[in-house]
Scaffold this active site. Structure first.
Site: not given
Ligand code: URA
Length: 253
Positions: A120
């Protein structure tokens, strides 16, 4: 567009020889750039130059494998109209950094590397970029169940049965039941928990959604490993380097 690279560096990297040997080959007239003998390795060459050693074309290694310490605020994409991307970071550090970084520097040239999976925008940590589609497929295939380990800081105290629920496979909303995962509590203090979470799949916002299911919200998330590849803590956020031969072997093991 990638920046240019020093000729001696390019010859060393692409022929798999030391910089000293590359300089020696250059001074003996064994290297040609676009058909012309070039003896001085200080000059820069660009993507479009054709370099040969003893008449053989030098193309760099078949694939490029890069470790990026993704900082928060950049997106795991190759292009984005609005946000800075991980590819922008990789491009910025190509070639010129290579001269300073020695073995782990890299030259992007015309290569089209892409991130292996996504983090993310607000997640930090290990992101592998490569142009090896086969390896990317191996690492991302849901059937392969490659371990991804995250450090997470959570608002809320992790309930006593959380590790058990993770191990059984948590139901995430109405959408899916997660595969069995590991949750290790590192600390709980003043309503803040720090945990390690190991997932064997990689669904959208999965760590955040799984933590939400146990009554906690993720306030900070960092990936620390993927398969056998561990984030190099010497690599500062935003920095990128080539994987070592050992790391590549570990990743493929
Ligand atoms: N899980 C999440 O919620 N975000 C990420 O970036 C990676 C795994």
């Amino acid at each position: 567009m990638a920046k240019d690279i020093r000729l001696d560096k390019y010859v060393a990297e692409s022929a798999g020889i030391t910089r000293k040997d590359a300089k020696a080959a250059l001074s003996k007239g064994r290297v040609r750039v676009n058909g012309q003998v070039v003896k001085n390795g200080d000059g820069k060459i660009s993507d479009t130059d054709e370099v040969t050693l003893d008449g053989k074309s030098l193309s760099a290694e078949e694939f490029l494998y890069l470790m990026l310490h993704k900082p928060a605020g950049v997106v795991s994409a190759t292009e984005d109209g609005r946000d800075k991307t991980v590819l922008d970071l990789v491009r910025e550090q190509s070639a010129e950094a290579a001269d300073e970084a020695g073995e782990t520097g890299y030259f992007l040239g015309k290569r089209e590397v892409f991130p292996v999976g996504r983090l993310d925008k607000d997640t930090e940590g290990l992101l592998l970029l490569t142009d090896d589609g086969e390896l990317a497929h191996q690492l991302l295939s849901p059937k392969k169940h490659v371990d991804k380990v995250y450090f997470a800081r959570l608002s809320g105290e992790v309930p006593a049965d959380a590790a058990e629920r993770f191990a059984e496979g948590i139901q995430v909303g109405q959408d899916y039941k997660a595969l069995p995962a590991e949750l290790e509590v590192l600390s709980v203090q003043d309503g803040v928990s720090e945990v390690h979470i190991t997932l064997r799949e990689g669904k959208f916002h999965q760590v955040k959604r799984m933590c939400h299911e146990i009554g906690c919200e993720v306030t900070y998330l960092k990936r620390i490993s993927m398969g056998n590849l561990v984030l190099d803590e010497v690599l500062l956020p935003g920095k990128c380097r080539k994987l070592t031969a050992e790391e590549i072997a570990l990743l493929k093991a």
